[in-house]
Design a protein around this motif. Structure first.
Motif, PDB file in Angstrom:
ATOM      1  N   PHE A 165       0.840  -1.204   0.000  1.00 42.47           N
ATOM      2  CA  PHE A 165       0.000   0.000   0.000  1.00 42.47           C
ATOM      3  C   PHE A 165       0.874   1.253   0.000  1.00 42.47           C
ATOM      4  N   ASP A 166       0.384   2.312  -0.625  1.00 43.10           N
ATOM      5  CA  ASP A 166       1.130   3.561  -0.649  1.00 43.10           C
ATOM      6  C   ASP A 166       1.005   4.301   0.676  1.00 43.10           C
ATOM      7  N   GLY A 167       0.043   3.899   1.472  1.00 47.12           N
ATOM      8  CA  GLY A 167      -0.145   4.524   2.768  1.00 47.12           C
ATOM      9  C   GLY A 167      -1.345   3.915   3.459  1.00 47.12           C
ATOM     10  N   VAL A 168      -1.672   4.453   4.635  1.00 50.02           N
ATOM     11  CA  VAL A 168      -2.833   3.936   5.360  1.00 50.02           C
ATOM     12  C   VAL A 168      -3.741   5.100   5.757  1.00 50.02           C
ATOM     13  N   GLU A 169      -5.003   4.777   5.951  1.00 50.84           N
ATOM     14  CA  GLU A 169      -5.943   5.784   6.431  1.00 50.84           C
ATOM     15  C   GLU A 169      -6.480   5.309   7.765  1.00 50.84           C
ATOM     16  N   CYS A 170      -6.324   6.151   8.777  1.00 51.55           N
ATOM     17  CA  CYS A 170      -6.824   5.818  10.104  1.00 51.55           C
ATOM     18  C   CYS A 170      -8.329   6.130  10.106  1.00 51.55           C
ATOM     19  N   HIS A 171      -9.143   5.109  10.329  1.00 59.15           N
ATOM     20  CA  HIS A 171     -10.599   5.260  10.211  1.00 59.15           C
ATOM     21  C   HIS A 171     -11.184   5.739  11.536  1.00 59.15           C
ATOM     22  N   GLY A 172     -11.299   7.055  11.636  1.00 55.45           N
ATOM     23  CA  GLY A 172     -11.868   7.620  12.850  1.00 55.45           C
ATOM     24  C   GLY A 172     -13.304   8.072  12.629  1.00 55.45           C
ATOM     25  N   ALA A 173     -13.965   7.463  11.627  1.00 53.66           N
ATOM     26  CA  ALA A 173     -15.308   7.938  11.259  1.00 53.66           C
ATOM     27  C   ALA A 173     -16.387   6.876  11.479  1.00 53.66           C
ATOM     28  N   ASN A 174     -17.605   7.268  11.167  1.00 50.46           N
ATOM     29  CA  ASN A 174     -18.748   6.353  11.038  1.00 50.46           C
ATOM     30  C   ASN A 174     -19.042   5.456  12.238  1.00 50.46           C
ATOM     31  N   GLY A 175     -18.703   5.919  13.436  1.00 54.66           N
ATOM     32  CA  GLY A 175     -19.128   5.184  14.626  1.00 54.66           C
ATOM     33  C   GLY A 175     -18.373   3.898  14.903  1.00 54.66           C
ATOM     34  N   TYR A 176     -17.209   3.728  14.309  1.00 53.92           N
ATOM     35  CA  TYR A 176     -16.388   2.564  14.673  1.00 53.92           C
ATOM     36  C   TYR A 176     -15.538   2.926  15.895  1.00 53.92           C
ATOM     37  N   LEU A 177     -14.718   1.978  16.333  1.00 49.77           N
ATOM     38  CA  LEU A 177     -14.097   2.100  17.652  1.00 49.77           C
ATOM     39  C   LEU A 177     -13.486   3.480  17.936  1.00 49.77           C
ATOM     40  N   LEU A 178     -12.674   3.999  17.037  1.00 51.87           N
ATOM     41  CA  LEU A 178     -11.989   5.263  17.338  1.00 51.87           C
ATOM     42  C   LEU A 178     -12.982   6.408  17.478  1.00 51.87           C
ATOM     43  N   ASP A 179     -14.003   6.404  16.635  1.00 52.03           N
ATOM     44  CA  ASP A 179     -15.055   7.423  16.695  1.00 52.03           C
ATOM     45  C   ASP A 179     -15.837   7.295  18.009  1.00 52.03           C
ATOM     46  N   GLN A 180     -16.025   6.063  18.457  1.00 56.00           N
ATOM     47  CA  GLN A 180     -16.769   5.835  19.700  1.00 56.00           C
ATOM     48  C   GLN A 180     -16.075   6.506  20.893  1.00 56.00           C
ATOM     49  N   PHE A 181     -14.742   6.570  20.828  1.00 55.36           N
ATOM     50  CA  PHE A 181     -14.019   7.231  21.919  1.00 55.36           C
ATOM     51  C   PHE A 181     -14.190   8.750  21.873  1.00 55.36           C
ATOM     52  N   LEU A 182     -14.469   9.309  20.682  1.00 54.49           N
ATOM     53  CA  LEU A 182     -14.560  10.765  20.566  1.00 54.49           C
ATOM     54  C   LEU A 182     -15.860  11.319  21.135  1.00 54.49           C
ATOM     55  N   HIS A 183     -16.953  10.591  20.929  1.00 56.20           N
ATOM     56  CA  HIS A 183     -18.265  11.126  21.310  1.00 56.20           C
ATOM     57  C   HIS A 183     -18.553  10.887  22.792  1.00 56.20           C
ATOM     58  N   ASP A 184     -19.023  11.924  23.460  1.00 53.93           N
ATOM     59  CA  ASP A 184     -19.327  11.743  24.894  1.00 53.93           C
ATOM     60  C   ASP A 184     -20.571  10.893  25.099  1.00 53.93           C
ATOM     61  N   THR A 185     -21.283  10.598  24.013  1.00 53.31           N
ATOM     62  CA  THR A 185     -22.463   9.758  24.144  1.00 53.31           C
ATOM     63  C   THR A 185     -22.089   8.283  24.248  1.00 53.31           C
ATOM     64  N   SER A 186     -20.920   7.929  23.766  1.00 55.32           N
ATOM     65  CA  SER A 186     -20.502   6.527  23.853  1.00 55.32           C
ATOM     66  C   SER A 186     -19.296   6.364  24.774  1.00 55.32           C
ATOM     67  N   ASN A 187     -18.587   7.464  25.063  1.00 57.57           N
ATOM     68  CA  ASN A 187     -17.413   7.399  25.932  1.00 57.57           C
ATOM     69  C   ASN A 187     -17.707   8.146  27.219  1.00 57.57           C
ATOM     70  N   GLN A 188     -17.938   7.385  28.300  1.00 55.37           N
ATOM     71  CA  GLN A 188     -18.156   8.042  29.596  1.00 55.37           C
ATOM     72  C   GLN A 188     -17.137   7.549  30.595  1.00 55.37           C
TER      73      GLN A 188
END
Ligand SMILES: Cc1cc2nc3c(=O)[nH]c(=O)nc-3n(C[C@H](O)[C@H](O)[C@H](O)COP(=O)(O)O)c2cc1C
Ligand SMILES: [Zn+2]
Length: 781
Positions: A165-188
């Motif tokens: 691969f020429d590079g990688v994309e960190c998937h911080g979108a669409n409600g997957y694990l990394l996104d879940q940590f960002l929102h205070d509705t799923s991370n308490q």
């Protein structure tokens, strides 16, 4: 040719793309159960790399088994097999002059319980808060787990680079694990990973740092969907949180930031048109920006040319890329787009859809002219017959309405009841006859199910100008000659993937599919070349001068309805006229010559359409066509049937797909000869990475007279006429058999496959995953 900044090059990290239209990450669930990419995926990406200089973001790829959290048939990138199979795909994309980043992700609480259980892992998340009411309650991750997952993203990044691969994309979108940590509705959480903006960003920020440390910032991008409520309950004001994340990414000097517009949620459009803006992020970020969500040519141009002429924006397109592999070309030339079909988005392990392949291969499919016969006499018959039919029907209408009903029954005979009954029946069948005729006529002429020409045939046709290409190549559509002029010996010969991505297909004795030397194309199951129109047709039946076109898969159902209604219509005309004639004779009046004439005409057409109906119904019940029935009793089919890798037997030959390039391989998988068991020994020891993504097929023979598509009367009937009696009567819905999305074979043939497998001592059912796992082990050891 469209003029826009969209078609100007742009440097993103280490790569220089030639235009600013990229392919979005699109999960298609076509990997094996072990999360290894398949040859079908290689073909899929290869098609979408059709315009050199395109940036492709891969579908979401899971970073580790524990991060997998259950999403069956989504690929991973932790094992050697996975890396090896990905390498075949990235090589192919590079070979076509394009670039590819690997989107890395973990499911977190979005995982599917059943799959997670099967894989023996827990559904985890930032806190024990389910996605929705009734969804599984995730187990809050421990600090150790969070650190391990951070490391998993780094390792996956290294593996992605190994996989080319020429590079990688960190998937911080669409409600997957990394996104879940960002929102205070799923991370308490109330440790260092939750409780404040800074803490909620920590996991994603650590992951980005680990990825950057592993492979360098110029090879890492970040995807965010600040406004999405897909798999997440959006926090009240996401701006401070996402501002923090974008600031951190900016400090890390990542290759790009990839944002999803608020007008889509995951993979569906929102009700309102982009109410929330991404400007807060645009203001911070001064490197290349990738923007996705609901873009087509017009709004993409507006975005890069008018709204942000000073920003380096690349427009990322998702759904339209599924149905338009050559999307960039179409944008450039301002061509129409094919509609996408949501039903095929996530079909587990299914072939990407032969239509998608066909579209790419044949631009001529776009401007398919009405189908005409190649023979002058037929073309004339075709023009005259409808006129004759119209005159006959007009005459019958005149006789039945004006003479039979009005003049005699209502007039001299005074039988009002009979007149009304006849008129009702007459117009009922008249209406159905006309509507089924119209439907048949349309499909027989404009949508007969013609297979697009292969590239060489397109060229030949161009060279010959408007002249009909058939005359010099006239052959029978009945298969006999294997390769005639021969398919190109290029094993990548486009179209083969439509065959080996399924579990079974009809083949020549050497295991390759049948080939049409006129259309320069591989013939899918039940495709036959019609001499009449000079083209290959799906499930061809016959050329019908009455309908002036090809009766085949798309029109057969309507054709049977038409003959049935016509026979009934003629019966009404005949019955009514004969009744009145008899009364006249009884009453001693001289018989009306109009009645005698109409009886003769109705008897002729009635008998004719009655016999057509009987024949057609017989074909439907047997799952046959006019073509199949020829020399049916002696006919033997060769079927390529997928078997576990490494299968050997003296009773049948095997062939391994994809075929290898001639001369570049130590083992001869092709060149017209499939291997007989025992003849080749070195095959399995060649554990090149390609072997991990191969499929093995046994070449099996049916007994003479066996019909591979016979599924029993009931299923045969339903495959053409539909399951609902209303479908049988109305000319509205197409036959279910016109849907070729079945992942086993183009037309179901489960009955014969079971019989053949047991006859040849093979395990019944498609190769199971245990087999695949064993094959993998066998290859590694
Ligand atoms: C079939 C399908 C699969 C998708 N898979 C992913 C994925 O794996 N990762 C991701 O970040 N987005 C995924 N998305 C979202 C798309 O990347 C994109 O953001 C979305 O489709 C909006 O773009 P569009 O309007 O051009 O389709 C998917 C969308 C579709 C339709
Ligand atoms: Zn053909």
């Amino acid at each position: 040719m469209v003029e826009s900044r969209l078609f100007k090059p742009l440097k993103i990290g280490n790569v220089e793309v030639k235009h600013r239209i990229g392919m979005a990450p699109l999960t298609r669930r076509r990997a094996t159960r072990d999360r290894v990419p398949t040859p079908m995926m290689k073909e899929y990406y290869s098609q979408r790399a059709s315009v050199p200089g395109t940036l492709i973001i891969s579908e979401g790829v899971l970073v580790s088994p524990s991060g997998a959290g259950g999403f069956a048939h989504v690929p991973g990138i932790w094992s050697q097999d996975q890396v090896a199979a990905w390498k075949t795909i990235t090589d192919e994309i590079h070979r076509k002059g394009c670039f590819v980043f690997c989107q890395l992700f973990a499911m977190g609480r979005a995982g599917d319980v059943e799959t997670a259980q099967k894989e023996g892992i827990d559904i985890i998340g930032p806190s024990a808060i389910p996605l929705a009411k009734g969804a599984p309650i995730p187990r809050a991750m421990t600090i150790t787990e969070i650190r391990q997952m951070t490391q998993d993203f780094a390792t996956a990044s290294e593996n992605a680079v190994k996989a080319g691969f020429d590079g990688v994309e960190c998937h911080g979108a669409n409600g997957y694990l990394l996104d879940q940590f960002l929102h205070d509705t799923s991370n308490q959480r109330n440790d260092e990973y939750g409780g404040s903006v800074e803490n909620r960003s920590r996991f994603l920020s650590d992951v980005m740092k680990a990825m950057v440390d592993a492979i360098g910032p110029e090879r890492v991008g970040l995807r965010l969907s600040p406004w999405s409520s897909f798999q997440i309950v959006r926090m009240e004001n996401p701006i401070p949180q996402f501002t923090d994340v974008v600031n951190k990414a900016s400090k890390l000097n990542l290759a790009y930031l990839h944002l999803v517009e608020s007008r889509v949620d995951g993979a569906v459009d929102c009700e309102t048109e982009a109410p929330e803006r991404l400007d807060f992020a645009y203001d911070i970020w001064d490197k290349p920006l990738l923007v996705a969500g609901g873009y087509k040519l017009a709004n993409a141009q507006k975005l890069v040319d008018e709204e942000y002429p000073n920003k380096d924006i690349m427009v990322i397109i998702g759904r339209h890329f599924v149905s338009n592999p050559d999307l960039v070309y179409r944008f450039k030339e301002g061509l129409k787009l094919n509609a996408y079909n949501r039903d095929t988005f996530y079909v587990v392990e299914s072939s990407v859809g032969s239509s998608e392949v066909a579209i790419l291969r044949s631009q001529d499919a776009l401007r398919m002219p009405a189908i005409e016969s190649t023979k002058a006499e037929t073309r004339w018959t075709t023009r005259i017959v409808p006129v004759v039919l119209a005159v006959a029907v007009a005459y019958a209408t005149y006789v039945v309405v004006a003479r039979v009903c009005v003049k005699y029954l209502l007039g001299s005979l005074d039988e009002t009841g009979a007149a009304i009954a006849i008129l009702v029946l007459y117009f009922f069948f008249f209406l159905f006859m006309i509507s089924t005729y119209a439907r048949t006529l349309y499909h027989a002429n404009f949508n007969p199910g013609v297979v697009p020409l292969g590239p060489r045939a397109v060229e030949r046709q161009k060279a010959m100008g408007e002249k009909r290409m058939m005359q010099s190549y006239g052959t029978d559509d009945v298969e006999g000659r294997a390769y005639g002029a021969g398919p190109s010996n290029d094993p990548d010969s486009p179209g083969l993937e439509c065959f080996y991505s399924r579990d079974a297909f009809v083949c020549e004795p050497d295991g390759r599919p049948k080939w049409c030397s006129e259309c320069c194309n591989w013939k899918q199951d039940r495709v036959h070349h019609s001499r009449e129109i000079g083209r290959c047709v799906h499930r061809m039946d016959h050329y019908c001068p009455w309908a002036g076109g090809m009766i085949a898969e798309n029109s057969f159902k309507f054709f049977v309805q038409f003959t049935t209604y016509t026979a009934s219509f003629c019966a009404v005309v005949l019955g009514a006229s004969a009744y009145v004639l008899r009364r006249q004779v009884q009453l001693g009046a001289s018989p009306d010559s109009y009645l005698i004439a109409v009886i003769a005409i109705a008897a002729f057409f009635g008998l004719f359409s009655f016999f057509m109906t009987v024949t057609a119904v017989r074909y439907i019940l047997l799952n046959m066509t006019n073509v199949d029935i020829l020399s049916f009793h002696q006919k033997v089919y060769h079927l390529a049937v997928r078997v576990p890798r490494g299968t050997r037997s003296d009773r049948f030959g095997v062939i391994v797909y994809p075929l290898t390039m001639r001369g570049t391989s130590s083992h001869s998988r092709m060149s017209g000869k499939y291997e007989r068991a025992g003849q080749q020994s070195g095959d399995l020891s060649a554990t090149s990475r390609d072997d991990l993504a191969t499929r093995t097929f046994a070449v099996l023979e049916t007994n003479p007279g066996e019909n591979p598509w016979d599924l029993g009367y009931r299923r045969n009937w339903q495959s053409v006429m539909g399951t609902n009696p209303l479908d049988w009567l109305l000319p509205i819905r197409h036959s279910p058999c016109t849907n070729h999305e079945n992942s086993e074979s183009i037309y179901p043939m489960d009955c014969i496959l079971d019989q053949l497998r047991s006859r040849y001592g093979l395990p019944t059912g498609p190769p199971s995953d245990e087999n695949t796992v064993m094959e993998m082990r066998g290859l590694r050891s």
